[in-house]
Motif scaffolding. Structure first.
Motif, short mmCIF file in Angstrom:
data_model
loop_
_atom_site.label_atom_id
_atom_site.label_comp_id
_atom_site.label_asym_id
_atom_site.label_seq_id
_atom_site.Cartn_x
_atom_site.Cartn_y
_atom_site.Cartn_z
N ARG A 133 46.91 27.20 40.50
CA ARG A 133 47.55 25.91 40.72
C ARG A 133 47.27 25.01 39.53
N ARG A 134 48.25 24.20 39.17
CA ARG A 134 48.06 23.21 38.11
C ARG A 134 47.60 21.92 38.77
N ILE A 135 46.54 21.34 38.24
CA ILE A 135 46.03 20.07 38.74
C ILE A 135 45.75 19.16 37.56
N SER A 136 45.59 17.89 37.83
CA SER A 136 45.18 16.94 36.79
C SER A 136 43.75 16.51 37.09
N VAL A 137 42.91 16.59 36.08
CA VAL A 137 41.53 16.14 36.17
C VAL A 137 41.44 14.95 35.23
N GLY A 138 41.46 13.75 35.83
CA GLY A 138 41.63 12.57 34.99
C GLY A 138 43.01 12.65 34.38
N HIS A 139 43.09 12.67 33.06
CA HIS A 139 44.37 12.83 32.38
C HIS A 139 44.52 14.22 31.77
N ILE A 140 43.66 15.15 32.17
CA ILE A 140 43.66 16.49 31.59
C ILE A 140 44.36 17.46 32.53
N PRO A 141 45.46 18.10 32.09
CA PRO A 141 46.10 19.11 32.93
C PRO A 141 45.30 20.42 32.86
N VAL A 142 45.01 20.98 34.03
CA VAL A 142 44.17 22.16 34.13
C VAL A 142 44.84 23.17 35.07
N ALA A 143 44.70 24.46 34.75
CA ALA A 143 45.13 25.53 35.65
C ALA A 143 43.89 26.09 36.33
N VAL A 144 43.89 26.10 37.66
CA VAL A 144 42.75 26.60 38.44
C VAL A 144 43.20 27.87 39.17
N PHE A 145 42.39 28.91 39.09
CA PHE A 145 42.72 30.21 39.66
C PHE A 145 41.65 30.64 40.66
N ARG A 146 42.11 31.30 41.72
CA ARG A 146 41.20 31.90 42.71
C ARG A 146 41.54 33.39 42.78
N THR A 147 40.57 34.22 42.42
CA THR A 147 40.81 35.66 42.44
C THR A 147 40.80 36.17 43.88
N ARG A 148 41.29 37.38 44.05
CA ARG A 148 41.29 38.00 45.39
C ARG A 148 39.88 38.22 45.91
N SER A 149 38.91 38.31 45.00
CA SER A 149 37.52 38.48 45.41
C SER A 149 36.81 37.14 45.63
N GLY A 150 37.55 36.02 45.43
CA GLY A 150 37.00 34.70 45.72
C GLY A 150 36.41 33.94 44.55
N GLU A 151 36.43 34.51 43.36
CA GLU A 151 35.93 33.78 42.19
C GLU A 151 36.94 32.72 41.79
#
Length: 119
Positions: A25-43
């Motif tokens: 998912r793409r999210i904004s952290v402050g003004h920084i665009p970040v891609a956050v990933f969740r693996t199938r194993s939960g990492e």
């Protein structure tokens, strides 16, 4: 004289449950665009939001085996380090991220602080 200092700041970006296993998912952290990933194993991993090759939306990429594949040209990157795999592309910026005991994702980003003065 103007100096630039780096300072780290942490943010609670919400429940890990908002990202289905195997997706990003793409999210904004402050003004920084970040891609956050969740693996199938939960990492959980976090990188810059856009591919340095042609600005592909990395959150839409495919993850598996510790790798991220850009959705535009299938360039591969190591999810943990951001290093390119099998291509000459620039490495991805990665961010420290962890999941708290209550399931909240906590991300740390570095911010540049400018301090000015004249000599």
């Amino acid at each position: 004289m103007v100096t630039t200092e780096m300072s780290a700041q942490t943010y609670d970006i919400g429940s890990v449950e908002q990202i289905p296993p195997g997706e990003g998912r793409r999210i904004s952290v402050g003004h920084i665009p970040v891609a956050v990933f969740r693996t199938r194993s939960g990492e959980v991993y976090a990188t810059q939001a856009l591919c340095p090759h042609r600005a592909g939306p990395l959150a839409d990429g495919i993850i598996g085996g510790g790798e991220l594949h850009c959705p535009l040209h299938t360039y591969k990157f190591d999810l943990e380090t951001g290093s390119p795999i099998g291509n000459e592309c620039k490495a991805l910026k990665t961010y420290a991220i962890e999941v708290s005991e209550s399931g909240e994702m906590i991300i740390t980003v570095e911010k540049r602080a400018r301090a000015g003065g004249r000599n």
